[in-house]
Design a protein around this motif. Structure first.
Motif, PDB file in Angstrom:
ATOM      1  N   PHE A 666       0.831  -1.202   0.000  1.00  0.00           N
ATOM      2  CA  PHE A 666       0.000   0.000   0.000  1.00  0.00           C
ATOM      3  C   PHE A 666       0.872   1.261   0.000  1.00  0.00           C
ATOM      4  N   ALA A 667       1.929   1.243   0.803  1.00  0.00           N
ATOM      5  CA  ALA A 667       2.795   2.420   0.892  1.00  0.00           C
ATOM      6  C   ALA A 667       3.524   2.659  -0.434  1.00  0.00           C
ATOM      7  N   ARG A 668       3.980   1.586  -1.064  1.00  0.00           N
ATOM      8  CA  ARG A 668       4.653   1.742  -2.355  1.00  0.00           C
ATOM      9  C   ARG A 668       3.692   2.282  -3.406  1.00  0.00           C
ATOM     10  N   ALA A 669       2.471   1.774  -3.400  1.00  0.00           N
ATOM     11  CA  ALA A 669       1.473   2.260  -4.363  1.00  0.00           C
ATOM     12  C   ALA A 669       1.204   3.741  -4.144  1.00  0.00           C
ATOM     13  N   ALA A 670       0.979   4.134  -2.874  1.00  0.00           N
ATOM     14  CA  ALA A 670       0.681   5.536  -2.575  1.00  0.00           C
ATOM     15  C   ALA A 670       1.895   6.413  -2.804  1.00  0.00           C
ATOM     16  N   GLY A 671       3.065   5.964  -2.345  1.00  0.00           N
ATOM     17  CA  GLY A 671       4.275   6.766  -2.485  1.00  0.00           C
ATOM     18  C   GLY A 671       4.619   7.036  -3.933  1.00  0.00           C
ATOM     19  N   THR A 672       4.485   6.024  -4.769  1.00  0.00           N
ATOM     20  CA  THR A 672       4.785   6.209  -6.193  1.00  0.00           C
ATOM     21  C   THR A 672       3.757   7.137  -6.839  1.00  0.00           C
ATOM     22  N   ALA A 673       2.489   6.991  -6.463  1.00  0.00           N
ATOM     23  CA  ALA A 673       1.452   7.859  -7.033  1.00  0.00           C
ATOM     24  C   ALA A 673       1.677   9.315  -6.644  1.00  0.00           C
ATOM     25  N   VAL A 674       1.992   9.568  -5.373  1.00  0.00           N
ATOM     26  CA  VAL A 674       2.251  10.949  -4.937  1.00  0.00           C
ATOM     27  C   VAL A 674       3.456  11.512  -5.676  1.00  0.00           C
ATOM     28  N   ALA A 675       4.495  10.685  -5.829  1.00  0.00           N
ATOM     29  CA  ALA A 675       5.687  11.130  -6.559  1.00  0.00           C
ATOM     30  C   ALA A 675       5.352  11.476  -8.008  1.00  0.00           C
ATOM     31  N   ILE A 676       4.472  10.709  -8.609  1.00  0.00           N
ATOM     32  CA  ILE A 676       4.049  10.965  -9.990  1.00  0.00           C
ATOM     33  C   ILE A 676       3.342  12.310 -10.093  1.00  0.00           C
ATOM     34  N   TYR A 677       2.419  12.583  -9.172  1.00  0.00           N
ATOM     35  CA  TYR A 677       1.668  13.838  -9.220  1.00  0.00           C
ATOM     36  C   TYR A 677       2.541  15.047  -8.880  1.00  0.00           C
ATOM     37  N   THR A 678       3.492  14.865  -7.973  1.00  0.00           N
ATOM     38  CA  THR A 678       4.275  16.007  -7.495  1.00  0.00           C
ATOM     39  C   THR A 678       5.612  16.162  -8.209  1.00  0.00           C
ATOM     40  N   GLY A 679       6.020  15.115  -8.965  1.00  0.00           N
ATOM     41  CA  GLY A 679       7.324  15.169  -9.613  1.00  0.00           C
ATOM     42  C   GLY A 679       8.470  15.127  -8.623  1.00  0.00           C
ATOM     43  N   ASP A 680       8.258  14.480  -7.486  1.00  0.00           N
ATOM     44  CA  ASP A 680       9.247  14.426  -6.410  1.00  0.00           C
ATOM     45  C   ASP A 680      10.179  13.235  -6.631  1.00  0.00           C
ATOM     46  N   ASP A 681      11.397  13.506  -7.093  1.00  0.00           N
ATOM     47  CA  ASP A 681      12.342  12.422  -7.385  1.00  0.00           C
ATOM     48  C   ASP A 681      12.774  11.679  -6.133  1.00  0.00           C
TER      49      ASP A 681
END
Length: 934
Positions: A666-681
């Motif tokens: 769940f954390a990987r799914a959410a973390g990757t999605a947030v990174a996608i929306y925010t462009g946070d490398d």
């Protein structure tokens, strides 16, 4: 030879010698940990380079990595202008000043023939001057190793040299073992004198722990498969000492290669190192220390005196000497402990088993002779086991396991239970009970494979005992564990048991039907799950509270998947009530699962309230797993509601190193999605790139959106399509996974798009939910068979639906596709979707809507508003809160509220969402009346 081939060679006998075994050295090649220590050395090196030289002691027990740290530091200077020289101290036969002269000679060969001096001071000055001359040309690092073996003359010179370093380009490193410096050690006073220099610093190496220790073990085992249980046992036994840990790993790998049973052997190299510490003890003292080792790592003076049959006064001097030699430490008056567990194991290893058993029996009988309330259950468990008494070993180890489990010492509890199972003559029921306890703990520790095997073994034992309900419990847990590992239907064993168990066993059958229903619900076959729920005997609800909890859990899940909100609310309330009656951590599970279900209905406030309740319950019951799961779930539901800041905050509470696979997914799914929306490398690195080697095995649909987007952005479309194909289940319907299904519309293969659309259509036809507008956007993304205008209309209608359900990120995506990037940009900004803001800003810069109220009137109704009302309406339509508007206009919050209420009344509307259509712009800049911009 590759590591894989080496591993195969280690496991395959030679054709010429069937008993031959080839084993590659087990060695941690990368430098692990010690980052702060290395940084300190580099800092001191910079000071020395600026003619402010100094001395650094590097202290640590044998095997802690003193030499490795020094080597790593020196390696960092390989391409610099620094010169490095070493002078090791020798245990025997070292000449006076030998280490320092050896170091100097490697820099200047003539230093080996120093001119005799008239005084000691003159001789020392000559050596110091030589070092200074060399350092004036090139800065120096001088390493003196094993200072605990240094002679007095060397230490005297070192103290003098250390006092002269403050104006030299020279860094002096000196390593030693503090555990070897007992009070009377000849080097103890000398080392203390050396350390009095004003430029002296000290690094005390600690054992590796946590992630550093796990990384060390992983690197040492590169190319070798070693089960998690052995890894954990070695981590505990080695206590973070790199040398001991490496040697234990070598033994374990060799055991695997030679197909030997797991043993508790202390490696010869470690044994030799540890037993060297006993050399100074005479026969009587050695006997006392060895008897103490038989008692255990921790022992009392009273018990030791009783075992060796001596008065306590005669035992104390031996213990004092053992303390001075750093073998033991005094924890409190009359209570002692060996400083390292391997020390006592090495000592005990010198005994024959035949010799040890009577000693253990005598110790156990002594321990058992005290009052029952004062007994040490753990000590009795160990000594009766070591004495070979099956009956008392089983009893005490089972009790000790229960006691450890109550204080969350799960690894220790498993060890006690496993000892209990070693007792001969156990009945099937006893064996099943202990195995079930082990299996439960394995799941808590997230070691699913071991838990699966333990549940299977427990179920088989209960079957032999005719304990059908206990068997059903274990069969169901086995099947559920297997499902979570493989995400496939694992209910066959439950179906087989239903066929052979008599209908009078209603509790066992209720558990089996519930287990099958749970698996079917997890596989997204709600109608079939509902069928099995109907077969659960109502009598079971009143007999077993856990059955009642599971029943309403599955029923709530089924209602969610079928889109039946009223049924879900009823089942969720019943589930919560059942959990409260059942007690324990079940309450947290109701709340964090409930949050996910509420989010599927787009009831965002209720989802957030459930997260808060889940966290409170998890903390009340001290459940780390439940707390992590609540945070991971919070991150997922926050993304759906467009709260990216909230999702990021929740992720901060889930360590990427968590050993719970569900929470990690769940954390990987959410973390990757947030990174996608925010462009946070950085966020992408944490939740995607660090796991990049294993993402091909991902089968959870939650990961579909974020993972696929990353791969597509990196030009890996085929891998993205492969992943989306894997995560798209074969099932009845998919609800609550709109992001993943829309990712399939954008990037999926044709056949997967067909299937994903079918799921959306099925869910949309069943109830009014997020899948309805998602279906419209799905078709718009797919291009509507080349009709762009129809695609825009569908996207526009989808945006209205997403606005109604309070999902602004999806609304923004739909508006963008509908040709309204400026409005989408407002939503992206409000959600914190920085990546999309940066992407759209260049497109909207030329079409910025005017902020002049007079230029933005699009409908005659706005003419009825006052200038202040029009001003406030524009700011409100752009998403400003009442407080934001008050601050920007320098008016009160109440004034904004009054003017906004008046404007709503004049316009005949009731919410901010209805304001946007009144603003100036072309039709492509008009937001649907129900679209949410707030």
């Amino acid at each position: 030879m590759s590591q894989t081939k080496q591993l195969q060679a280690a496991e395959r006998p030679s054709a010429n010698d069937p008993d031959a075994v080839i084993v590659r050295p087990v060695l941690c090649r990368p430098f692990v940990g010690r980052r702060a220590e290395l940084a300190y050395l580099k800092e001191r090196r910079l000071e020395a380079g600026a003619s402010r030289g100094g001395l650094v002691f590097i202290a640590g027990d044998a095997g802690l990595g003193k030499t490795r740290l020094i080597d790593e530091f020196c390696r960092s200077l390989a391409y610099s202008r620094w010169r490095i020289t070493r002078g090791p101290c020798r245990e025997y036969g070292g000449r006076p000043y030998g280490p320092i002269l050896d170091a100097l000679s490697s820099l200047d060969a003539s230093a080996a023939q120093l001119t005799p001096a008239e005084s000691k001071r003159q001789y020392f000055d000559t050596i110091v001057d030589r070092f200074a001359e060399i350092a004036a040309r090139k800065a120096l690092v001088v390493v003196i190793e094993d200072l605990h073996w240094a002679d007095a003359a060397t230490l005297d010179l070192l103290a003098y040299l250390g006092s002269k370093l403050d104006r030299m380009r020279m860094l002096l490193l000196a390593s030693f073992r503090p555990d070897d410096l007992y009070a009377e050690h000849p080097a103890a006073a000398g080392i203390e004198k050396v350390g009095r220099s004003a430029r002296a610093g000290r690094i005390d190496l600690a054992p590796l722990a946590g992630l550093e220790l796990r990384t060390f073990i992983d690197e040492a085992l590169a190319g070798f498969a070693l089960d998690d249980e052995r890894r954990r046992a070695i981590a505990l036994t080695g206590e973070g000492n790199p040398f001991f840990t490496e040697e234990l790993l070598k033994n374990a790998v060799q055991d695997v290669a030679e197909r030997r049973e797991r043993g508790a052997r202390v490696p010869h190299s470690v044994r030799t190192t540890l037993l060297e510490r006993l050399r100074p003890f005479d026969g009587d003292d050695r006997r006392i220390i060895t008897q103490a080792a038989v008692i255990g790592r921790t022992f009392t003076l009273e018990l030791l005196a009783s075992v060796v049959e001596l008065d306590a006064e005669r035992v104390v001097p031996a213990l004092r000497r053992a303390r001075d030699f750093q073998l033991i430490e005094e924890l409190e008056p009359n209570v002692f402990r060996f400083r390292h567990g391997l020390t006592r194991e090495a000592i005990c290893g010198n005994f024959l088993q035949t010799e040890l058993r009577p000693l253990h029996r005598r110790i156990a009988e002594t321990l058992e002779s005290v009052a029952e309330d004062d007994r040490s259950i753990e000590a009795l468990a160990y000594h009766w086991w070591a004495a070979g008494d099956d009956e008392r070993s089983y009893r005490y180890n089972d009790l000790a396991g229960d006691a450890a489990r109550k204080v969350y010492a799960h690894e220790d509890a498993i060890a006690f239970y496993q000892r209990a199972l070693e007792a001969g003559g156990l009945e099937a029921l006893q064996r099943g009970e202990v195995l079930e306890k082990i299996a439960n703990l394995r799941l808590i520790l997230s070691t699913a494979e071991e838990g699966l095997a333990a549940y299977r073994a427990a179920a088989d034992a209960f079957e032999r005992a005719g304990a059908y309900e206990r068997e059903a419990v274990c069969r169901v847990r086995e099947a559920m564990t297997a499902y979570t590992m493989q995400l496939v239907d694992t209910s066959a064993s439950l179906e087989r048991m239903l066929e052979r168990v008599d209908k009078s066993e209603f509790l066992a059958r209720a558990r089996l039907h519930l287990g099958i229903a749970w698996i079917l619900a997890a596989l997204r076959f709600p109608s079939r799950a509902k069928t099995h729920l109907a077969r659960v005997d109502p009598r079971a609800h009143g007999v077993a509270t856990d059955i009642r909890v599971r029943y309403h859990n599955v029923a709530a899940c089924v209602a969610t998947d079928l889109g039946e909100l009223d049924d879900f609310r009823r089942e969720h309330a019943a589930w919560l009530e059942a959990a409260r009656v059942h007690g324990g951590g079940a309450i947290a599970g109701v709340y964090y699962n409930g949050a996910k279900f509420f989010a599927a209905f787009c009831l965002h406030e209720e989802a957030r309230a459930n997260i808060r309740q889940a966290l409170a319950a998890a903390r009340e019951f001290k459940s780390r797993h439940a707390e992590e799961c609540a945070h991971a779930t919070a991150a997922l539901v926050s993304i759906v509601s467009g709260d990216l800041a909230g999702a990021r905050s929740a992720l901060d509470a889930v360590p990427p190193t968590t050993d719970n696979l569900v929470n990690l997914t769940f954390a990987r799914a959410a973390g990757t999605a947030v990174a996608i929306y925010t462009g946070d490398d950085a966020l992408l690195d944490t939740w995607f790139d660090r796991f990049d080697q294993s993402f091909e095995s991902i089968t959870e649909i939650e990961c579909g959106f974020g993972f696929a987007e990353v791969l597509v952005r990196r030009g890996r479309l085929r891998e993205a399509q492969s992943l989306l194909h894997r995560v798209l289940p074969e099932c009845e319907m998919v609800r609550g996974q709109v992001l993943a299904l829309l990712a399939i519309a954008r990037h999926g293969a044709t056949e997967d798009r067909v299937r994903a659309r079918e799921y959306l259509a099925r869910a949309a036809s069943a109830s009014d939910g997020l899948e309805g507008p998602a279906l419209l956007l799905f078709d718009a993304i797919c291009g509507c068979n080349g009709d762009p205008e129809r695609a825009k209309r569908l996207a526009f209608d989808a945006a209205q639906g997403f606005g109604r359900f309070g999902t602004p990120l999806l609304e923004a995506q739909a508006l963008e596709l509908a040709g309204q990037p400026d409005v989408a940009l407002v939503l992206y900004r409000r959600c914190g979707a920085t990546y999309d803001v940066r992407r759209l800003e260049p497109q909207t810069a030329r079409a910025t809507v005017s902020t002049d109220p007079e230029e933005r009137i699009d409908r005659p109704e706005l003419a009825a508003l006052s200038a202040r009302e029009r001003e406030i309406v524009i700011l409100a339509a752009d998403g400003g809160s009442n407080l934001d508007i008050a601050r920007s206009l320098s008016i009160s919050h109440k004034t904004v509220e009054k003017h906004l209420g008046s404007a709503f009344q004049k316009l005949g509307i009731s919410s901010r969402r209805e304001l946007r259509p009144y603003l100036v712009g072309s039709p492509t800049h008009t937001t649907p009346r129900n679209a949410s911009v707030g």
